[in-house]
Design a protein around this motif. Structure first.
Motif, PDB file in Angstrom:
ATOM      1  N   PRO A 657       0.816  -1.222   0.000  1.00 49.61           N
ATOM      2  CA  PRO A 657       0.000   0.000   0.000  1.00 49.61           C
ATOM      3  C   PRO A 657       0.849   1.271   0.000  1.00 49.61           C
ATOM      4  O   PRO A 657       0.484   2.268  -0.629  1.00 49.61           O
ATOM      5  N   THR A 658       2.007   1.220   0.687  1.00 54.45           N
ATOM      6  CA  THR A 658       2.893   2.391   0.683  1.00 54.45           C
ATOM      7  C   THR A 658       3.444   2.648  -0.709  1.00 54.45           C
ATOM      8  O   THR A 658       3.511   3.793  -1.185  1.00 54.45           O
ATOM      9  N   VAL A 660       2.085   1.804  -3.530  1.00 53.25           N
ATOM     10  CA  VAL A 660       0.998   2.302  -4.375  1.00 53.25           C
ATOM     11  C   VAL A 660       0.798   3.794  -4.158  1.00 53.25           C
ATOM     12  O   VAL A 660       0.616   4.560  -5.103  1.00 53.25           O
ATOM     13  N   ARG A 661       0.853   4.230  -2.905  1.00 54.13           N
ATOM     14  CA  ARG A 661       0.700   5.661  -2.623  1.00 54.13           C
ATOM     15  C   ARG A 661       1.839   6.471  -3.248  1.00 54.13           C
ATOM     16  O   ARG A 661       1.617   7.570  -3.769  1.00 54.13           O
ATOM     17  N   ARG A 662       3.049   5.934  -3.218  1.00 51.45           N
ATOM     18  CA  ARG A 662       4.180   6.628  -3.839  1.00 51.45           C
ATOM     19  C   ARG A 662       3.986   6.755  -5.346  1.00 51.45           C
ATOM     20  O   ARG A 662       4.231   7.815  -5.939  1.00 51.45           O
ATOM     21  N   GLN A 664       1.135   6.679  -6.989  1.00 47.97           N
ATOM     22  CA  GLN A 664       0.051   7.613  -7.258  1.00 47.97           C
ATOM     23  C   GLN A 664       0.535   9.052  -7.134  1.00 47.97           C
ATOM     24  O   GLN A 664       0.207   9.904  -7.960  1.00 47.97           O
ATOM     25  N   ALA A 665       1.320   9.327  -6.098  1.00 43.60           N
ATOM     26  CA  ALA A 665       1.831  10.685  -5.915  1.00 43.60           C
ATOM     27  C   ALA A 665       2.734  11.083  -7.068  1.00 43.60           C
ATOM     28  O   ALA A 665       2.699  12.224  -7.555  1.00 43.60           O
TER      29      ALA A 665
END
Length: 675
Positions: A657-658, A660-662, A664-665
């Motif tokens: 999940p981390t 994926v957030r990176r 996306q950012a």
């Protein structure tokens, strides 16, 4: 004690004769008998106490039996207690008024009920009336023919009839009230009954919960016959409200009357509905038959004719049946007519015709609008060809244009007789061949070969909710099969995007219509133009060519669960400052290794020799890698020229999940900015 075999009023008549013989001056008389057997009733270990009533008016009677059996009612081993007053009125009728108490009767019947018996020898009738709370039961029959009875029931708790039901079915009644006017005949080899009935809020359930009803109300005419080998019921009436479950068939009945006509036969626990007619004016009309085995499983369904109007037909009657085919949730409108037959092994034939039908699976995974034409299929033999088309078709979120195909059934396989062309996103999907086996419960169910040409990639991305890629999609799928509950892609599908190719091979899709489909396969990237690719996202610009692969890909519910991904750009190119920062963020480096922040402020692009990044996902952890090991990490970018650029990732194991957030950012323009 002596066995007694006589009419049930034997004791009363004997007692009255004793009174007349003695002139009324006598004490209480006690009578005992081992057994009393009359048509339809047997009692054992009986005692009766008979004595003069107060003021010499009639007799007091107290009777008990340790065991009473009424086979026609399914009543066995009942304890019986009876007490009251016996007298003769001015018309010469014998009248008994008292109370009766049964112990062990189904549904707690007659635990303490008032009882009135009137014997009229001149009219040759015997009438019995029972009242308990609001329930009333009355029985009348000729004195010289006790095997024939007229029965009236009002407000009778349905559970009181459990014994009768148990003689023909293993289920049980759990709630509701019954009114009825019936004629009953006890014959040598059978029991027969016929008359009017009304049900209010009746509930029942069968063994295993496969046959059940709840809050059912109904009225009509019924005929019943029970023989040694089974029983039969003929019913004509109407149902109003409540729920009904017959194996996979579930009905949520409307408040208005639904006409029902059926004939049933039960043998050794199996139930056959040999004649079935249902008329629900605004939803469904059908004629046919069905059967259930002793376990309550549907083993035969033949609907010779049905006409359905949607959405009412689906919401009231179709949900349970479609669940047997893996369809759990459907939005549908329009009309459909046809026939269908199935047995314990599955479908044996079906046909349907429609002028216009719109349907969509819940979740939007599949939908069709303006379906028109006909289909005719049989598990054996050959059927005439039919034509079926649609105005629009949606697969997942991809819209398809109007199309029409000709179909024919041979030896259980429904097949296209000629290729069919389907417009899709400015391109064409050519269905070169399609074979479907509707009755197959395992093994190969469907096989098709497809060709995809000139599908606009930007339109496809918009349909899927992706960023708009440029290019076209094309390729051939020589063999796509639906085997068991799994779609298998034989050969592969090649997508021409970013001036390169994405090849999908070995793809399977398990449980395609379930809540959590599982996708497996391999994806190969060949010679993609990084300039075109990075221009789609706000990631930063990279030039050059990239190849790579996503191997052993596994998606559960369309979300990644496992894969081995690796990407390599080894022909050199330029990389922007923004792309450097975003690659650094993805690798957890915080800042480009070996470069000072001031250099990043001065230079906007950098030359590189190689870029490499890999991720092996297992569970929720992605093991990261790159071009090779570096001090405290792994190399992502190997620079060339001056200033010489090296990007190092420092985190090997990253929470998915981390990561994926990176990503996306980075792709949404929210990546790190070096100041």
């Amino acid at each position: 004690m002596l066995p007694v075999s006589t009419r049930p009023w034997f004791v009363f008549v004997v007692a009255w004769c004793l009174v007349a013989w003695s002139g009324g001056a006598w004490a209480t008389v006690s009578v005992e008998a081992d057994a009393l057997d009359v048509p339809g009733l047997s009692m054992s270990r009986m005692t009766a106490d008979i004595g003069p009533a107060d003021e010499g008016k009639g007799l007091t009677v107290r009777l008990s039996a340790d065991r009473a059996d009424v086979p026609s009612m399914g009543w066995k081993k009942l304890g019986v207690g009876l007490d009251g007053h016996l007298d003769r009125d001015e018309a010469g009728r014998w009248i008994f008024d008292g109370r009766v108490r049964l112990h062990g009767a189904p549904g707690g019947a007659l635990t303490d009920a008032s009882l009135r018996i009137v014997a009229d020898e001149s009219a040759n009738t015997l009438e019995v009336s029972l009242i308990e709370d609001k329930a009333h039961a009355a029985v009348a029959f000729p004195l010289d023919q006790p095997t024939h009875a007229q029965i009236t029931l009002k407000g009778l708790p349905a559970g009181w009839l459990q014994g009768l039901v148990s003689t023909v079915w293993a289920g049980r009644l759990t709630a509701g009230k019954v009114d009825a006017d019936l004629a009953l005949d006890l014959l040598d080899q059978s029991v027969q009954a016929a008359g009017q009935f009304a049900l209010d809020g009746v509930a029942f359930e069968g063994q295993g919960g496969k046959l059940a009803g709840n809050r059912l109300s109904a009225n009509g005419r019924v005929g019943f016959e029970k023989r040694d080998r089974g029983a039969s019921i003929d019913l004509d009436g109407s149902l109003r409200g409540g729920e009904l479950l017959l194996g996979p068939l579930y009905a949520a009945l409307p408040a208005h009357p639904v006409q029902l006509s059926m004939s049933t036969a039960s043998t050794q626990g199996a139930l056959a509905i040999q004649r079935l007619r249902v008329t629900d004016p605004d939803a469904l009309q059908l004629e046919g038959e069905m059967g259930f085995d002793a376990k309550g499983d549907l083993d035969r369904l033949n609907l010779d004719r049905f006409t359905a109007r949607f959405p009412a037909a689906y919401t009231r009657y179709g949900t349970g049946l479609l669940r047997t085919f893996g369809i759990d949730g459907l939005a549908v409108s329009g009309g459909l007519a046809g026939s269908v037959s199935m047995d314990a092994k599955g479908l044996s034939d079906f046909s349907f015709q429609t002028d216009s039908l719109d349907l969509t699976l819940v979740g939007g995974r599949f939908g069709v609008s303006g379906l028109h034409g006909a289909v005719d299929w049989s598990a054996t033999g050959e059927r005439p060809p039919t034509t079926l088309g649609w105005r629009g078709l949606q697969m997942l979120t991809i819209p398809n244009g109007p199309a029409q195909g000709t179909w024919q059934s041979r030896d259980g396989t429904l097949a296209l007789t000629r290729p069919m062309s389907v417009p899709v996103l400015d391109g064409q999907l050519r269905v070169l061949g399609l074979r479907w086996k509707p009755s197959a419960s395992s093994g190969e169910r469907l096989q098709t070969s497809l060709a995809l040409t000139q599908v606009d990639m930007a339109a496809l991305c918009r349909a899927l909710g992706w960023p708009a890629f440029k290019g076209t999609v094309g390729g051939a799928v020589p063999n796509l099969r639906y085997v068991d509950d799994r779609v298998e892609l034989g050969g592969g599908l090649s997508l021409n995007v970013f001036d390169g190719f994405v090849d999908i091979t070995g793809m399977t899709l398990a449980h395609p219509f379930g809540d959590a489909p599982v996708v497996t396969g391999d994806v190969a990237l060949r010679n993609l133009d990084l300039g075109l690719l990075t221009s789609v996202f706000d990631f930063g610009n990279i030039t050059g060519r990239m190849s790579g692969a996503v191997e052993a890909l596994r998606l559960v519910g369309w979300k990644p669960a496992a894969f081995n991904a690796h990407f390599l750009a080894d022909q050199g190119g330029r990389i922007s400052q923004q792309a450097v920062n975003n690659l650094t963020s993805v690798g957890g480096g915080g800042i480009a290794g070996g470069l000072q922040g001031t250099m990043l402020k001065i230079f906007k692009t950098f030359g590189y020799r190689h870029i490499g990044l890999s991720c092996v996902l297992k569970g929720d952890v992605c093991t990261m890698g790159g071009l090779g090991n570096a001090r405290d990490g792994y190399t992502i970018v190997e620079g060339s020229g001056l200033p010489r650029l090296t990007v190092v990732g420092h985190q090997r194991d990253v929470d998915w999940p981390t990561l994926v957030r990176r990503l996306q950012a980075a792709t949404e323009g929210d990546g790190p900015v070096v100041r």
